[in-house]
Enzyme design. Structure first.
Site, PDB file in Angstrom:
ATOM      1  N   LYS A 116      20.649  20.829   0.971  1.00 49.72           N
ATOM      2  CA  LYS A 116      21.149  21.966   1.759  1.00 49.72           C
ATOM      3  C   LYS A 116      20.002  22.948   2.009  1.00 49.72           C
ATOM      4  O   LYS A 116      19.942  24.037   1.436  1.00 49.72           O
ATOM      5  CB  LYS A 116      22.308  22.642   1.033  1.00 49.72           C
ATOM      6  CG  LYS A 116      23.514  21.713   0.860  1.00 49.72           C
ATOM      7  CD  LYS A 116      24.596  22.356   0.015  1.00 49.72           C
ATOM      8  CE  LYS A 116      25.768  21.396  -0.198  1.00 49.72           C
ATOM      9  NZ  LYS A 116      26.809  21.950  -1.082  1.00 49.72           N
ATOM     10  N   ARG A 120       3.576  37.487  10.690  1.00 52.42           N
ATOM     11  CA  ARG A 120       5.002  37.179  10.576  1.00 52.42           C
ATOM     12  C   ARG A 120       5.243  35.766  10.085  1.00 52.42           C
ATOM     13  O   ARG A 120       6.141  35.542   9.262  1.00 52.42           O
ATOM     14  CB  ARG A 120       5.694  37.413  11.926  1.00 52.42           C
ATOM     15  CG  ARG A 120       7.181  37.090  11.953  1.00 52.42           C
ATOM     16  CD  ARG A 120       7.942  37.631  10.759  1.00 52.42           C
ATOM     17  NE  ARG A 120       7.753  39.056  10.549  1.00 52.42           N
ATOM     18  CZ  ARG A 120       8.091  39.697   9.445  1.00 52.42           C
ATOM     19  NH1 ARG A 120       8.608  39.027   8.420  1.00 52.42           N
ATOM     20  NH2 ARG A 120       7.893  40.992   9.330  1.00 52.42           N
TER      21      ARG A 120
END
Length: 281
Positions: A134, A99
């Site tokens: 960002k 994962r």
């Protein structure tokens, strides 16, 4: 200040801590400690692959005995069914790293794919698409690396490697001239060689920034028409960047104005991960 490798190492420590914790009890309870196996990364969506080098770090950090065989490198255009790499070794290690690796690979590949889409829209022009700050906290270095893999360029990594005087700085400092003068004095007194960019809102501020002697002017929220006028006014005296609400649909119009750079926050702040899976083989 930590270097890139140290920051990535810290990120992986955090990723394993939040995912594996004190152990993957599902795997530990169902898979024998000596079980060996192989898994492959299968691409399920068309795009640009990114994160292979970081995936290697994930496996090496968790279990140095895992063996990774790479078939497709970062930056390659991929399609559904492509096999990017295979990893062989302890089944427990494969399942516990799956994962973390996928989260990184999918995120970076999504950003690289988005960046390539934007840069392709500027084909034939000198203009480069830039990222912004960002980014996902903690993943900035990986996300900005993905932008480069996708064909874009990095603006600045953080607040420390460039001086970007934005509207709030200008207003608090008392004007562009005062802000730029102070920035130059700061660099000189601290021995720093930092480029200075100024965000401008109108023609008067363009002239003031040019007179102050800056390395780049950012045209903030200008229309394409105003941008073309600004480029003619600046006429190669400094670098020019367009910024503010520019989308894939409007990108080309700004590039055709002759700007050097277009910064796009959407490359990192709202991108969709590229679909892929890590399956036993």
């Amino acid at each position: 200040m930590k270097n890139k490798e140290e920051l990535i190492d810290d990120l992986l420590d955090l990723a394993f801590a939040e995912d594996v914790g004190d152990g993957d009890h599902t795997t530990l309870s169902t898979i024998p400690a000596d079980a060996r196996g192989k898994q492959r990364l299968i691409v399920k969506e068309e795009g640009v692959l990114a994160g292979v080098d970081i995936a290697r770090k994930v496996f090496e950090k968790f279990d140095p005995e895992l063996k990774m065989t790479v078939y497709i490198e970062d930056g390659a255009r991929v399609k559904p069914g492509d096999i990017a790499f295979e990893v062989e070794g302890s089944v427990r290690s494969l399942l516990q790293t799956e994962r973390t690796m996928l989260n990184i690979m999918q995120r970076m590949s999504g950003i690289a794919t988005m960046t390539a889409r934007y840069q392709d829209r500027l084909a034939g022009l000198k203009t480069k698409v830039l990222d912004t700050r960002k980014t996902t906290p903690g993943m900035r270095l990986l996300e900005k690396e993905a932008v480069k893999i996708g064909g874009g360029a990095n603006h600045r990594i953080g607040l420390f490697d460039m001086i970007l005087i934005k509207d709030n700085h200008v207003d608090f400092a008392g004007g562009i001239t005062q802000a730029v003068t102070s920035a130059k004095e700061y660099c000189q007194s601290t021995g720093r060689n930092l480029k200075i960019e100024v965000e401008v809102r109108n023609t008067q501020e363009i002239d003031e920034a040019l007179a102050a002697g800056v390395d780049r002017i950012m045209l903030d929220n200008f229309t394409p028409e105003r941008t073309r006028e600004a480029v003619a006014r600046i006429a190669g005296r400094t670098e020019i960047e367009s910024s503010g609400g520019i989308t894939l649909d409007t990108l080309r119009a700004y590039g055709e104005c002759g700007v050097d750079y277009i910064s796009v926050g959407a490359l990192t702040h709202s991108v969709k991960g590229l679909d892929m899976s890590f399956k036993a083989c």
